[in-house]
Design a protein around this motif. Structure first.
Motif, PDB file in Angstrom:
ATOM      1  N   ILE A  40       0.831  -1.205   0.000  1.00 16.38           N
ATOM      2  CA  ILE A  40       0.000   0.000   0.000  1.00 16.38           C
ATOM      3  C   ILE A  40       0.867   1.256   0.000  1.00 16.38           C
ATOM      4  O   ILE A  40       0.539   2.253  -0.663  1.00 16.38           O
ATOM      5  N   ASP A  41       2.002   1.213   0.698  1.00 14.16           N
ATOM      6  CA  ASP A  41       2.899   2.367   0.718  1.00 14.16           C
ATOM      7  C   ASP A  41       3.574   2.570  -0.638  1.00 14.16           C
ATOM      8  O   ASP A  41       3.829   3.711  -1.037  1.00 14.16           O
ATOM      9  N   ASP A  42       3.866   1.481  -1.335  1.00 16.31           N
ATOM     10  CA  ASP A  42       4.434   1.605  -2.681  1.00 16.31           C
ATOM     11  C   ASP A  42       3.459   2.311  -3.616  1.00 16.31           C
ATOM     12  O   ASP A  42       3.846   3.196  -4.389  1.00 16.31           O
ATOM     13  N   CYS A  43       2.206   1.910  -3.544  1.00 14.88           N
ATOM     14  CA  CYS A  43       1.184   2.516  -4.415  1.00 14.88           C
ATOM     15  C   CYS A  43       0.980   3.992  -4.080  1.00 14.88           C
ATOM     16  O   CYS A  43       0.858   4.834  -4.978  1.00 14.88           O
ATOM     17  N   ILE A  44       0.947   4.311  -2.795  1.00 11.42           N
ATOM     18  CA  ILE A  44       0.773   5.706  -2.391  1.00 11.42           C
ATOM     19  C   ILE A  44       1.966   6.539  -2.842  1.00 11.42           C
ATOM     20  O   ILE A  44       1.806   7.651  -3.355  1.00 11.42           O
ATOM     21  N   HIS A  50       3.176  11.102  -9.256  1.00 12.62           N
ATOM     22  CA  HIS A  50       2.632  11.212 -10.610  1.00 12.62           C
ATOM     23  C   HIS A  50       1.225  11.795 -10.646  1.00 12.62           C
ATOM     24  O   HIS A  50       0.549  11.707 -11.670  1.00 12.62           O
ATOM     25  N   ASN A  51       0.773  12.387  -9.558  1.00  9.59           N
ATOM     26  CA  ASN A  51      -0.568  12.951  -9.523  1.00  9.59           C
ATOM     27  C   ASN A  51      -0.567  14.384 -10.048  1.00  9.59           C
ATOM     28  O   ASN A  51       0.286  15.196  -9.670  1.00  9.59           O
ATOM     29  N   ALA A  52      -1.540  14.707 -10.893  1.00 11.93           N
ATOM     30  CA  ALA A  52      -1.604  16.036 -11.506  1.00 11.93           C
ATOM     31  C   ALA A  52      -1.957  17.112 -10.481  1.00 11.93           C
ATOM     32  O   ALA A  52      -1.422  18.229 -10.534  1.00 11.93           O
ATOM     33  N   ASP A  53      -2.848  16.808  -9.539  1.00 11.44           N
ATOM     34  CA  ASP A  53      -3.214  17.806  -8.527  1.00 11.44           C
ATOM     35  C   ASP A  53      -2.022  18.168  -7.650  1.00 11.44           C
ATOM     36  O   ASP A  53      -1.839  19.333  -7.280  1.00 11.44           O
ATOM     37  N   ILE A  54      -1.218  17.183  -7.317  1.00  9.75           N
ATOM     38  CA  ILE A  54      -0.038  17.459  -6.496  1.00  9.75           C
ATOM     39  C   ILE A  54       0.989  18.262  -7.290  1.00  9.75           C
ATOM     40  O   ILE A  54       1.610  19.192  -6.764  1.00  9.75           O
ATOM     41  N   ALA A  55       1.158  17.916  -8.567  1.00  6.52           N
ATOM     42  CA  ALA A  55       2.071  18.695  -9.402  1.00  6.52           C
ATOM     43  C   ALA A  55       1.613  20.140  -9.510  1.00  6.52           C
ATOM     44  O   ALA A  55       2.426  21.074  -9.449  1.00  6.52           O
ATOM     45  N   SER A 217     -14.700  -8.471 -10.584  1.00  2.00           N
ATOM     46  CA  SER A 217     -14.668  -7.377  -9.602  1.00  2.00           C
ATOM     47  C   SER A 217     -13.236  -7.026  -9.240  1.00  2.00           C
ATOM     48  O   SER A 217     -12.877  -5.842  -9.100  1.00  2.00           O
ATOM     49  N   TYR A 218     -12.391  -8.049  -9.089  1.00  2.00           N
ATOM     50  CA  TYR A 218     -10.987  -7.809  -8.773  1.00  2.00           C
ATOM     51  C   TYR A 218     -10.293  -7.066  -9.918  1.00  2.00           C
ATOM     52  O   TYR A 218      -9.526  -6.123  -9.676  1.00  2.00           O
ATOM     53  N   THR A 219     -10.561  -7.482 -11.143  1.00  2.00           N
ATOM     54  CA  THR A 219      -9.937  -6.828 -12.299  1.00  2.00           C
ATOM     55  C   THR A 219     -10.343  -5.367 -12.389  1.00  2.00           C
ATOM     56  O   THR A 219      -9.506  -4.482 -12.637  1.00  2.00           O
ATOM     57  N   LEU A 220     -11.628  -5.073 -12.159  1.00  2.00           N
ATOM     58  CA  LEU A 220     -12.106  -3.686 -12.224  1.00  2.00           C
ATOM     59  C   LEU A 220     -11.543  -2.859 -11.072  1.00  2.00           C
ATOM     60  O   LEU A 220     -11.186  -1.684 -11.253  1.00  2.00           O
ATOM     61  N   ALA A 221     -11.459  -3.444  -9.884  1.00  2.00           N
ATOM     62  CA  ALA A 221     -10.882  -2.724  -8.745  1.00  2.00           C
ATOM     63  C   ALA A 221      -9.410  -2.416  -8.986  1.00  2.00           C
ATOM     64  O   ALA A 221      -8.928  -1.319  -8.660  1.00  2.00           O
ATOM     65  N   LEU A 222      -8.692  -3.362  -9.569  1.00  2.00           N
ATOM     66  CA  LEU A 222      -7.284  -3.132  -9.885  1.00  2.00           C
ATOM     67  C   LEU A 222      -7.140  -2.049 -10.950  1.00  2.00           C
ATOM     68  O   LEU A 222      -6.214  -1.224 -10.894  1.00  2.00           O
ATOM     69  N   LEU A 223      -8.067  -2.019 -11.901  1.00  2.00           N
ATOM     70  CA  LEU A 223      -8.042  -0.972 -12.924  1.00  2.00           C
ATOM     71  C   LEU A 223      -8.271   0.403 -12.304  1.00  2.00           C
ATOM     72  O   LEU A 223      -7.592   1.376 -12.663  1.00  2.00           O
ATOM     73  N   ASP A 224      -9.213   0.496 -11.365  1.00  2.00           N
ATOM     74  CA  ASP A 224      -9.460   1.776 -10.682  1.00  2.00           C
ATOM     75  C   ASP A 224      -8.208   2.236  -9.943  1.00  2.00           C
ATOM     76  O   ASP A 224      -7.868   3.427  -9.945  1.00  2.00           O
ATOM     77  N   LEU A 225      -7.528   1.296  -9.301  1.00  2.00           N
ATOM     78  CA  LEU A 225      -6.302   1.642  -8.575  1.00  2.00           C
ATOM     79  C   LEU A 225      -5.219   2.116  -9.535  1.00  2.00           C
ATOM     80  O   LEU A 225      -4.547   3.129  -9.276  1.00  2.00           O
ATOM     81  N   ALA A 228      -6.039   5.646 -10.796  1.00  2.00           N
ATOM     82  CA  ALA A 228      -5.833   6.664  -9.763  1.00  2.00           C
ATOM     83  C   ALA A 228      -4.352   6.930  -9.530  1.00  2.00           C
ATOM     84  O   ALA A 228      -3.957   8.045  -9.186  1.00  2.00           O
ATOM     85  N   MET A 229      -3.508   5.900  -9.739  1.00  2.00           N
ATOM     86  CA  MET A 229      -2.067   6.045  -9.570  1.00  2.00           C
ATOM     87  C   MET A 229      -1.395   6.631 -10.808  1.00  2.00           C
ATOM     88  O   MET A 229      -0.223   6.999 -10.748  1.00  2.00           O
ATOM     89  N   ASN A 230      -2.120   6.725 -11.926  1.00  2.00           N
ATOM     90  CA  ASN A 230      -1.518   7.092 -13.217  1.00  2.00           C
ATOM     91  C   ASN A 230      -0.391   6.121 -13.563  1.00  2.00           C
ATOM     92  O   ASN A 230       0.688   6.515 -14.022  1.00  2.00           O
ATOM     93  N   LEU A 231      -0.658   4.842 -13.348  1.00  2.84           N
ATOM     94  CA  LEU A 231       0.343   3.809 -13.574  1.00  2.84           C
ATOM     95  C   LEU A 231       0.383   3.432 -15.054  1.00  2.84           C
ATOM     96  O   LEU A 231      -0.656   3.105 -15.644  1.00  2.84           O
ATOM     97  N   PRO A 232       1.542   3.493 -15.694  1.00  2.27           N
ATOM     98  CA  PRO A 232       1.637   3.127 -17.118  1.00  2.27           C
ATOM     99  C   PRO A 232       1.309   1.653 -17.343  1.00  2.27           C
ATOM    100  O   PRO A 232       1.471   0.815 -16.458  1.00  2.27           O
ATOM    101  N   ASP A 233       0.845   1.345 -18.557  1.00  3.41           N
ATOM    102  CA  ASP A 233       0.527  -0.041 -18.895  1.00  3.41           C
ATOM    103  C   ASP A 233       1.753  -0.929 -18.884  1.00  3.41           C
ATOM    104  O   ASP A 233       1.637  -2.151 -18.750  1.00  3.41           O
ATOM    105  N   SER A 234       2.921  -0.327 -19.031  1.00  4.34           N
ATOM    106  CA  SER A 234       4.151  -1.114 -19.062  1.00  4.34           C
ATOM    107  C   SER A 234       4.532  -1.662 -17.692  1.00  4.34           C
ATOM    108  O   SER A 234       5.370  -2.553 -17.587  1.00  4.34           O
ATOM    109  N   ILE A 235       3.913  -1.159 -16.624  1.00  3.80           N
ATOM    110  CA  ILE A 235       4.202  -1.617 -15.265  1.00  3.80           C
ATOM    111  C   ILE A 235       3.044  -2.474 -14.784  1.00  3.80           C
ATOM    112  O   ILE A 235       1.908  -2.015 -14.714  1.00  3.80           O
TER     113      ILE A 235
END
Length: 450
Positions: A40-44, A50-55, A217-225, A228-235
């Motif tokens: 969870i800390d890695d994701c945060i 990479h968050n636009a609001d923080i930038a 449900s797991y796949t959709l929840a992972l997609l939402d995460l 929200a992280m702006n995680l590239p498809d390559s990762i």
């Protein structure tokens, strides 16, 4: 939470697939190759970078820093230099400021400085306001970081809940499939009727459909995460966490202690306090316009002339520079008398702004208290539900084992077995929901205290 250890051991004993779930869950998202385990800390941490609001908040903070520097530099002299030249035809000015009939070329240069001596402390108030504005921008950035962290934590725990629901559904399918094979053998030996096999087949298909739904449900929840992280498809990631490390309610500080610490440190309150202080300095700066302003000025100027009509009147260039130079120093005072009520109205607007920010600060504190109370009592309720779910699962597992033994010995039928199995699945789902709900609410309380 020793009971929770025992419950998980029982669940793992019911199904061998629990040990290989990590590899199977990765197969459900084949578009991401070679997944990495992320906590969870890695994701945060990734989301914060990479968050636009923080930038955007970082840019605002940098802008406030520059504005503060500008306000501080307003104490320094305003220095300027000038250089000019003119060609006159017919009539031109002479050195005694009269005009004569000749054509000439003239050049001039000068340098001047203007220093504010007194402006009713306006510069001081503007510097103080710029300091507070910079602090407000910093607190707003910290608030954005907390909001992003809470959002990612919530989405991460939703993923972990859905992941555990897949595990539960898979274990249920394994059990029903095993029971189906057993019933088929019993049917071939004549111990049970064909209807028992059909009931088992129906139960297997129902469990398979439940597994597919849980995986979706797991796949959709992972997609939402990921979004929200702006995680590239390559990762590719597989969220993991130690669900056994669940805090006890007794370890959480009292509600009053949480609020007292949060009201001093939380960015939402600090931002509201800084905004109020900024409006107070803006009011003082507006009032300074009632007072006189004093400026000290100094300068140096020089000029040269070349008569085009009568060359004999010209003197040497360096001689003119030595003779035409002039220096000056002066003091000017501006006293406001009547400004068409502009200053008065600006002061009135500044007072209204102060009153508005006082209301905003009070509302911010009330809102913070409400949020903390909701999180705290939500954690209390979730902890109570967690303990109840543990006991309910223990009872359901015991009942299921009894029903399975009765079914195997022929003392019970498939209907009672299916009901006992469904109760176990329901109790497992309730325990998973209560567990992650409690973890999330504890996480929220932690965010309010730091």
């Amino acid at each position: 939470m020793m009971k929770l250890y025992k419950i998980h051991i029982c669940i793992l004993a019911l199904c061998c697939s629990a040990q290989v779930y990590g590899q199977q869950s990765e197969a459900s998202v084949p578009e991401y190759a070679a997944p990495e385990e992320w906590t969870i800390d890695d994701c945060i941490g990734f989301a914060l970078e990479h968050n636009a609001d923080i930038a955007s908040g970082e840019l605002e903070a940098e802008s406030g820093k520059i504005s503060l520097n500008t306000a501080r530099m307003s104490r320094l002299p305003d220095v300027s230099a000038s250089l000019g030249g003119n060609i006159y035809f017919g009539r031109s000015p002479s050195r005694d400021a009269s005009y004569i009939d000749n054509s000439q070329i003239s050049g001039s240069l000068g340098i001047s400085a203007n220093v504010p001596v007194y402006q009713g402390l306006r510069i001081k108030h503007e510097i103080d306001k710029a300091k507070i504005d910079f602090e407000a921008a910093t607190q707003n950035l910290a608030l954005a970081r907390k909001n992003v962290s809470l959002n990612i934590a919530s989405l991460f725990l939703q993923v972990m809940y859905d992941k555990e629901m897949v595990l539960i559904a898979r274990s249920q399918l394994e059990m029903s499939s095993s029971q189906l094979e057993l019933s088929r053998g019993q049917f071939e030996s004549g111990r049970v009727s064909r209807s028992e096999v059909v009931r088992n087949e129906s139960l297997v298909e129902a469990d398979r459909a439940s597994l597919v739904q849980s995986e979706n449900s797991y796949t959709l929840a992972l997609l939402d995460l990921r979004q929200a992280m702006n995680l590239p498809d390559s990762i590719s990631i597989v969220p993991v966490m130690d669900t056994y490390d669940i805090p006890r309610m007794e370890e959480i500080p009292a509600l009053s202690q949480i609020y007292e610490q949060s009201v001093r440190l939380h960015p939402s309150v600090k931002y509201a306090e800084a905004t109020l202080q900024s409006s107070i300095f803006a009011l003082k700066a507006a009032k300074s316009a009632y007072q006189p302003t004093v400026y000290l000025s100094a300068g140096y100027g020089n000029s040269v002339y070349s008569n085009l009509t009568d060359k004999s009147m010209n003197t040497g260039f360096w001689n003119q520079l030595q003779g035409n130079g002039n220096e000056y120093i002066g003091l000017s005072v501006s006293i406001p008398i009547f400004s068409r009520n502009t200053v008065r109205n600006n002061v009135r607007l500044s007072r209204l702004s102060v009153s508005r920010q006082e209301i905003m600060l009070d509302e911010s504190r009330k809102s913070l208290k409400k949020e903390i109370e909701q999180a705290y009592y939500g954690a209390v309720a979730a902890y109570s539900s967690l303990n109840s779910a543990e006991k309910a699962l223990e009872a359901a597992l015991l009942n299921f084992e009894n029903e399975k033994a009765s079914l195997d010995s022929g003392r019970s039928d498939m209907y009672d077995y299916a009901n006992a199995k469904a109760e176990v699945e329901k109790a497992q789902a309730t325990l998973a929901h209560s567990k992650y709900d409690f973890i999330l609410r504890v996480r929220i309380l932690d965010f309010y205290m730091i």
